[in-house]
Design an enzyme around this catalytic site. Structure first.
Site, PDB file in Angstrom:
ATOM      1  N   LYS A   1       2.956  11.468   7.014  1.00 57.77           N
ATOM      2  CA  LYS A   1       1.845  11.102   8.155  1.00 57.77           C
ATOM      3  C   LYS A   1       2.363  11.809   9.216  1.00 57.77           C
ATOM      4  CE  LYS A   1      -0.258   6.812   6.455  1.00 57.77           C
ATOM      5  NZ  LYS A   1      -1.613   7.537   6.171  1.00 57.77           N
TER       6      LYS A   1
ATOM      7  N   PHE B   1       0.697  -0.963  -0.268  1.00 60.93           N
ATOM      8  CA  PHE B   1      -0.005   0.124   0.096  1.00 60.93           C
ATOM      9  C   PHE B   1       0.880   1.134   0.162  1.00 60.93           C
ATOM     10  CE2 PHE B   1      -2.244   3.443   1.732  1.00 60.93           C
ATOM     11  CZ  PHE B   1      -3.483   3.232   0.951  1.00 60.93           C
TER      12      PHE B   1
ATOM     13  N   ASP C   1       9.605   2.910   1.844  1.00 64.74           N
ATOM     14  CA  ASP C   1       8.475   3.568   2.054  1.00 64.74           C
ATOM     15  C   ASP C   1       8.255   3.481   3.571  1.00 64.74           C
ATOM     16  OD1 ASP C   1       5.949   4.434   2.350  1.00 64.74           O
ATOM     17  OD2 ASP C   1       4.904   3.762   0.848  1.00 64.74           O
TER      18      ASP C   1
END
Length: 408
Positions: free
Chosen positions: A264, A150, A235
């Site tokens: 984030k 993801f 990531d």
């Protein structure tokens, strides 16, 4: 000038949910709770009921809600300067870029806004590097990613997703991507060839249910990419910035990627902030006009991002996540066979597989709401736990006791 509009009258959770269902696109299926206030690890809904937050905005709130140092940094910057665009320089960006590169052991920073933008930026940089440095023929560069990944929801990114819910109905997709099984070095070795610009990988697959690879896998990926002349792009948008008990999840194996993607938690739960950090050789392939973002690196984002880096500089939050992570792991281990069929955890991050005869992940999440605990389901009967790193041992043990009670 028209008169200012009066504030809307207070509405109940049921009324607000009904309005959302009517006027918002249905790209999310939120749990039935409407939050009005937050402080630290606690959330309060519109009726005044409090909940313990065990999701932390998918790790965007690593430092809790409205952390005083981050709120102060934002307020201070709001009174000075919020946006110039990158057409002009601002007095906050240089320090942020310098501090973030130093924190991650890299040399240069490319600031963006969202995690998906960081991934898209890394794809562009990796391809440019492949053509200019590695000598791949024009338009032939490939990027290898893992099944179960993801990395975001842009059309490019969902084009190399293996999740049919994310992928189906949005094609056609860009070519140039290869998928291999996660945690499978031989499969990766077979996919990397002379056209490979980069291997793009999550050190821990969060959306897939906090899937942790075998010890040595990340080091093996690093060695393989180095030997084959390709870049390693990690990531760390969910896994980074203290979540797993180290600054980056790759630190558990002493791996230094060629590019690290952050987001984030970098915005402190206040503003969207993301970045690509890498060496000068890699990010140096970009030239003026080839990539950009109006809001990327804006003064407000840089001020908050710098405050986040400052919180992490001492290692206090990393050590806290490691220490409390043992409490979380031990608590979940005690539930195996008593409503939990298995779990995976690292630091303050866990994927918990609930016995499907008890309920789906969604159903368990809704039952936990009734007990004042907020978590989020993922595939099937799996729920994710990712509390703010500011949670106390007592609060964490209370959350585990609530989970035990609901599963019983």
């Amino acid at each position: 000038m028209s008169a200012p509009t009066s504030p809307r009258p207070a509405r109940s959770a049921e009324e607000l949910i009904a309005v959302e269902e009517s006027v918002l696109a249905h790209n999310y299926h939120p749990l039935p709770v409407v939050i009005a206030h937050a402080e630290g690890v606690w959330l309060t809904d519109v009726s005044g009921r409090r909940y313990l937050d065990m999701l932390a905005g998918y790790s965007a709130l690593n430092f809790g809600h409205r952390h005083p140092a981050l709120i102060e940094a934002a307020h201070r910057q709001l009174d000075r300067l919020t946006l110039t665009s990158r057409a002009f320089r601002n007095d906050r960006l240089a320090g942020f870029a310098e501090d973030l590169a130093a924190l991650t052991g890299q040399e240069m920073t490319l600031p963006m806004n969202t995690g998906a933008e960081a991934v898209e930026s890394a794809i562009k940089v990796a391809r440019k590097w492949a053509y200019e440095v590695r000598g791949v023929a024009p338009d032939q560069a490939t990027i290898v990613a893992a099944e179960g990944n993801f990395h975001g929801r842009t059309t490019t990114i969902v084009g190399f997703s293996s999740d049919p819910v994310a992928r189906e109905g949005f094609g056609p997709y860009a070519p140039g991507f290869r998928l291999v099984p996660y945690n499978d070095l031989p499969a990766l070795a077979a996919a990397v060839d002379e056209t490979t610009a980069a291997v793009l990988i999550e050190p821990i697959q969060g959306e897939a249910g906090v899937v942790i690879p075998d010890d040595g896998y990340l080091a093996g990926v690093r060695e393989l990419t180095r030997r084959r002349g390709a870049l390693l792009v990690a990531d760390e948008i969910q896994s980074g910035l203290g979540r797993t008990g180290t600054t980056l999840a790759v630190d558990h194996e002493g791996v230094r990627p060629d590019m690290v993607l952050l987001g984030k938690a970098l915005g402190g739960g206040i503003v969207p902030v993301s970045a690509v950090v890498a060496s000068r050789e890699v990010l140096g392939v970009l030239r003026p006009g080839e990539h950009g973002s109006t809001f990327g690196g804006n003064p407000l984002a840089a001020a908050v991002g710098s405050a986040v880096v400052e919180l992490l500089r001492t290692g206090e939050y990393q050590r806290r996540a490691a220490r409390l992570g043992k409490v979380l792991r031990d608590g979940l281990a005690s539930l195996v066979g008593r409503g939990v069929t298995g779990f995976r955890s690292r630091g303050l991050w866990a994927g918990v597989d609930v016995d499907p005869t008890i309920g789906t992940g969604r159903e368990i999440s809704e039952r936990l709401i009734a007990e004042g605990l907020l978590v989020k389901d993922t595939h099937g009967s799996t729920i994710r736990l990712a509390p703010p790193l500011t949670i106390t041992r007592e609060e964490l043990e209370s959350a585990l006791a609530t989970l035990e009670r609901v599963l019983a």
